[in-house]
Structure formats: structure tokens, C-alpha cells
Enzyme design. Structure first.
Site, PDB file in Angstrom:
ATOM      1  N   TYR A   1      17.235  45.319 -36.339  1.00 30.44           N
ATOM      2  CA  TYR A   1      17.421  44.343 -37.083  1.00 30.44           C
ATOM      3  C   TYR A   1      16.390  43.793 -38.055  1.00 30.44           C
ATOM      4  O   TYR A   1      16.376  43.603 -39.203  1.00 30.44           O
ATOM      5  CB  TYR A   1      17.999  43.232 -36.250  1.00 30.44           C
ATOM      6  CG  TYR A   1      18.622  42.198 -37.161  1.00 30.44           C
ATOM      7  CD1 TYR A   1      19.666  42.172 -38.224  1.00 30.44           C
ATOM      8  CD2 TYR A   1      18.096  40.692 -36.933  1.00 30.44           C
ATOM      9  CE1 TYR A   1      20.028  40.877 -38.900  1.00 30.44           C
ATOM     10  CE2 TYR A   1      18.337  39.817 -38.111  1.00 30.44           C
ATOM     11  CZ  TYR A   1      19.377  40.007 -38.861  1.00 30.44           C
ATOM     12  OH  TYR A   1      19.664  38.827 -39.625  1.00 30.44           O
TER      13      TYR A   1
ATOM     14  N   SER B   1      16.107  36.444 -43.486  1.00 31.95           N
ATOM     15  CA  SER B   1      15.949  36.056 -42.055  1.00 31.95           C
ATOM     16  C   SER B   1      14.628  35.463 -41.844  1.00 31.95           C
ATOM     17  O   SER B   1      13.575  36.203 -42.385  1.00 31.95           O
ATOM     18  CB  SER B   1      16.360  37.139 -41.149  1.00 31.95           C
ATOM     19  OG  SER B   1      16.560  36.640 -39.881  1.00 31.95           O
TER      20      SER B   1
HETATM   21  O1  NJP Z   1      27.523  36.393 -39.538  1.00 29.00           O
HETATM   22  P1  NJP Z   1      29.124  36.427 -39.524  1.00 29.00           P
HETATM   23  P2  NJP Z   1      26.519  35.340 -40.370  1.00 29.00           P
HETATM   24  N1  NJP Z   1      30.857  45.012 -45.982  1.00 29.00           N
HETATM   25  O2  NJP Z   1      29.521  37.488 -38.566  1.00 29.00           O
HETATM   26  C1  NJP Z   1      30.494  40.749 -43.646  1.00 29.00           C
HETATM   27  C2  NJP Z   1      22.283  36.834 -41.865  1.00 29.00           C
HETATM   28  N2  NJP Z   1      21.680  36.034 -40.789  1.00 29.00           N
HETATM   29  O3  NJP Z   1      27.302  34.505 -41.328  1.00 29.00           O
HETATM   30  O4  NJP Z   1      33.666  42.699 -43.492  1.00 29.00           O
HETATM   31  C3  NJP Z   1      31.225  43.737 -46.541  1.00 29.00           C
HETATM   32  O5  NJP Z   1      29.902  35.456 -39.413  1.00 29.00           O
HETATM   33  C4  NJP Z   1      31.631  40.239 -42.376  1.00 29.00           C
HETATM   34  O6  NJP Z   1      32.726  40.546 -42.999  1.00 29.00           O
HETATM   35  P3  NJP Z   1      34.005  41.554 -42.486  1.00 29.00           P
HETATM   36  C5  NJP Z   1      22.999  37.978 -41.214  1.00 29.00           C
HETATM   37  O7  NJP Z   1      22.230  39.349 -40.896  1.00 29.00           O
HETATM   38  C6  NJP Z   1      22.397  35.380 -39.766  1.00 29.00           C
HETATM   39  O8  NJP Z   1      25.584  34.715 -39.465  1.00 29.00           O
HETATM   40  O9  NJP Z   1      35.149  40.923 -42.723  1.00 29.00           O
HETATM   41  N3  NJP Z   1      31.141  42.729 -45.633  1.00 29.00           N
HETATM   42  C7  NJP Z   1      31.334  38.821 -42.344  1.00 29.00           C
HETATM   43  O10 NJP Z   1      32.062  38.150 -43.395  1.00 29.00           O
HETATM   44  C8  NJP Z   1      23.873  38.467 -42.284  1.00 29.00           C
HETATM   45  O11 NJP Z   1      23.159  38.914 -43.549  1.00 29.00           O
HETATM   46  C9  NJP Z   1      21.759  34.653 -38.962  1.00 29.00           C
HETATM   47  O12 NJP Z   1      33.503  42.028 -41.122  1.00 29.00           O
HETATM   48  C10 NJP Z   1      30.520  42.926 -44.248  1.00 29.00           C
HETATM   49  C11 NJP Z   1      29.991  38.718 -42.649  1.00 29.00           C
HETATM   50  O13 NJP Z   1      29.483  39.857 -43.246  1.00 29.00           O
HETATM   51  C12 NJP Z   1      24.397  36.807 -43.185  1.00 29.00           C
HETATM   52  O14 NJP Z   1      23.397  35.975 -42.404  1.00 29.00           O
HETATM   53  C13 NJP Z   1      20.337  34.352 -38.743  1.00 29.00           C
HETATM   54  C14 NJP Z   1      30.288  44.326 -43.826  1.00 29.00           C
HETATM   55  C15 NJP Z   1      28.798  38.423 -41.400  1.00 29.00           C
HETATM   56  O15 NJP Z   1      29.342  37.179 -41.014  1.00 29.00           O
HETATM   57  C16 NJP Z   1      25.684  36.522 -42.563  1.00 29.00           C
HETATM   58  O16 NJP Z   1      25.765  36.590 -41.250  1.00 29.00           O
HETATM   59  C17 NJP Z   1      19.596  35.151 -39.967  1.00 29.00           C
HETATM   60  C18 NJP Z   1      30.585  45.159 -44.770  1.00 29.00           C
HETATM   61  N4  NJP Z   1      30.063  46.691 -44.509  1.00 29.00           N
HETATM   62  C19 NJP Z   1      20.476  35.895 -40.948  1.00 29.00           C
HETATM   63  N5  NJP Z   1      29.654  44.304 -42.694  1.00 29.00           N
HETATM   64  C20 NJP Z   1      22.427  34.042 -37.629  1.00 29.00           C
HETATM   65  N6  NJP Z   1      23.586  33.905 -37.796  1.00 29.00           N
HETATM   66  O17 NJP Z   1      21.743  33.010 -36.732  1.00 29.00           O
HETATM   67  C21 NJP Z   1      29.879  42.706 -42.523  1.00 29.00           C
HETATM   68  O18 NJP Z   1      18.182  35.053 -39.877  1.00 29.00           O
HETATM   69  N7  NJP Z   1      30.245  42.167 -43.264  1.00 29.00           N
END
Ligand code: NJP
Length: 227
Positions: free
Chosen positions: A148, A136
Site C-alpha cells: 500500500y 497518504s
Molecule cells: O475509504 P473508503 P477512504 N473505481 O473505503 C472507491 C486514502 N486514504 O475514504 O467503487 C472507482 O470509504 C470506493 O467506491 P466503490 C485511500 O487510500 C485513506 O478512506 O463504490 N472507485 C469508495 O468510494 C483512498 O485513496 C486513509 O467501492 C473505487 C472509495 O474508493 C482514499 O483515501 C488514510 C474503485 C474508498 O472509500 C479514500 O479512502 C490515507 C474503483 N476501481 C489515505 N475502488 C484512511 N482511511 O485512513 C475503490 O492516508 N473505489
């Protein structure tokens, strides 16, 4: 016999968008996340079982990461790219998030990413593959919001440590460092953010370089983002 692209956090946002771009580029994709229904729907949207495999995965569990990589090898024969992308945030103040939220966030963003990469390294050495991690902008400069930023600074350090550890193996390492992206990560909509596909295209740029080129980090901010 197209190459195989494993993505965690694939059920939503950046991970799902990357799955679309990867299939478009000719990869077969292996989708890891906890939400089986969303993964199954994404497999269908990507053209079915010949293009994509859903593996219910909680990245905080070591065995799930091992099973994710094993399923990719068993079903599609190899692992060429691994995108450790699963994660979530905590945007409010230091006293506004619960200790339990911090616990789950550190486990997911830091240990989960490390587990995914560790489970994948033997397979990636065999293919001279590619590791990508989602860091990030908050992993390069401290941003307000509790803890975070700390988890993403850990991912920044992890990425460089992995790069050095894998030096000489032919495996490449890329840290993807987004600014604000319009995904369920946020609970307030904004038009000033990037689209998930903007990050997916950056990921595909990194993996499409010639084998001797390692793009070590990509920052992508929306043009309106100051910090
Ligand atoms: O968010 P979202 P993003 N085991 O909520 C999964 C980083 N980031 O695409 O398990 C396995 O749409 C969850 O799936 P589910 C951020 O920190 C973002 O934005 O089914 N999977 C979902 O597929 C993250 O590292 C921004 O609930 C797990 C996914 O994670 C990455 O981008 C800015 C899990 C999250 O999808 C993707 O986030 C930045 C587990 N224990 C960095 N827990 C931004 N959006 O602005 C969660 O700098 N997931």
C-alpha cells in the site's frame, strides 16, 4: 452557474464527505465510484439532480474516466475541480495479501488516479481549474503493510509531476496526505482516527485559496497518531 467539482471514490468515506462540503460551498458535484446505489443515495442526500450527478465509474478503466469527465461537462457545462481520491489499502504483512489484491490495488491507487487526472486535464486547462489527489502519510514515509505504501509513494511522485507539467496553465495541484481516517478503509473501528469530514475541510481549504496560491500538499494526522 456554480462551479463543478468531480470526485472519484465518492460513494464512501473521504470522497462522500468532500461532496457534502463542496455542495455546502456552492459547487455542483459529480460523483464517481462503482457502487451505483450508494451514489444515487448520496445525490438525494445532497439535494438532488440540480446539485449532484452520479456517474458509475471504475477508475481502472480509461473509458470510464473519459465518460465521467464528459458527463460533468455535458450536464453541468464545465469541470473546475477534480479530486482523484478512489483507492483502498492492504494493511497486513507482505505474505498475507494475495497477488490479486496487489494487482487491483496498484491498478486503482496508481493507474486509476493517473487516468482520472489525464482525462480531466483538457477540461481543467479551459477553466484554470484544480487537481487534487489523495495520497497518504504512507506516501511520505514507509509504513509496514504490504505494498500500500508503495502505491501512495507513487501518488506523491505523480502529484509533483502533474504540478510541473501543468505549470503555466493556471491549473493548481494539491496532494492530500491523510493519516488514519475512520472509514471502511479499515475493518477495525478506532476512536483515535480522524473523521472523513476533517479531510473534506482540508480539501475545501485548498480549493478556496486565491487563484495565485497553490497549496501543494496538506498532511493531516489525528493528534494521537505517532507514525
Ligand atoms: O475509504 P473508503 P477512504 N473505481 O473505503 C472507491 C486514502 N486514504 O475514504 O467503487 C472507482 O470509504 C470506493 O467506491 P466503490 C485511500 O487510500 C485513506 O478512506 O463504490 N472507485 C469508495 O468510494 C483512498 O485513496 C486513509 O467501492 C473505487 C472509495 O474508493 C482514499 O483515501 C488514510 C474503485 C474508498 O472509500 C479514500 O479512502 C490515507 C474503483 N476501481 C489515505 N475502488 C484512511 N482511511 O485512513 C475503490 O492516508 N473505489
Amino acid at each position: 452557474d456554480s462551479r463543478v467539482f468531480v470526485i472519484t471514490g465518492a460513494s464512501s468515506g473521504i470522497g462522500a464527505a468532500t461532496a457534502h462540503r463542496a455542495v455546502e460551498a456552492g459547487y455542483r458535484v459529480v460523483l464517481g465510484a462503482r457502487s451505483k446505489d450508494k451514489l444515487d443515495a448520496l445525490v438525494e442526500a445532497l439535494g438532488g439532480a440540480s446539485h449532484a450527478l452520479a456517474v458509475t465509474t471504475d477508475v481502472t478503466k480509461w473509458e470510464d474516466n473519459e465518460a465521467l469527465i464528459a458527463a460533468a461537462q455535458d450536464t453541468f457545462g464545465s469541470v473546475d475541480v477534480v479530486f482523484a481520491n478512489a483507492g483502498f489499502g492492504a494493511a497486513r504483512g507482505w505474505l498475507n495479501e494475495t497477488p490479486e489484491h496487489w494487482h487491483d490495488m496498484v491498478l486503482t491507487n496508481v493507474l486509476g488516479a493517473a487516468y482520472t487526472v489525464r482525462a480531466a486535464i483538457p477540461a481543467l486547462k479551459a477553466t484554470k481549474g484544480h487537481v487534487l489527489l489523495t495520497g497518504s502519510v504512507a506516501g511520505r514515509k514507509a509504513l509496514p503493510g504490504s505494498l500500500y505504501s508503495s502505491t501512495k509513494w507513487a501518488v506523491t511522485g505523480m502529484s509533483e509531476s502533474i504540478r510541473q507539467d501543468l505549470n503555466g496553465t493556471g491549473v493548481r495541484t494539491t496532494l492530500i496526505s491523510p493519516g488514519g481516517v475512520e472509514t471502511p478503509f479499515f475493518d477495525n473501528p478506532s476512536q483515535d482516527r480522524l473523521e472523513p469530514d476533517d479531510i473534506a475541510r482540508a480539501v475545501l481549504y485548498a480549493v478556496s485559496q486565491p487563484p495565485h496560491v497553490d497549496i501543494n500538499e496538506i498532511f493531516v494526522r489525528p493528534i494521537a497518531q505517532e507514525g
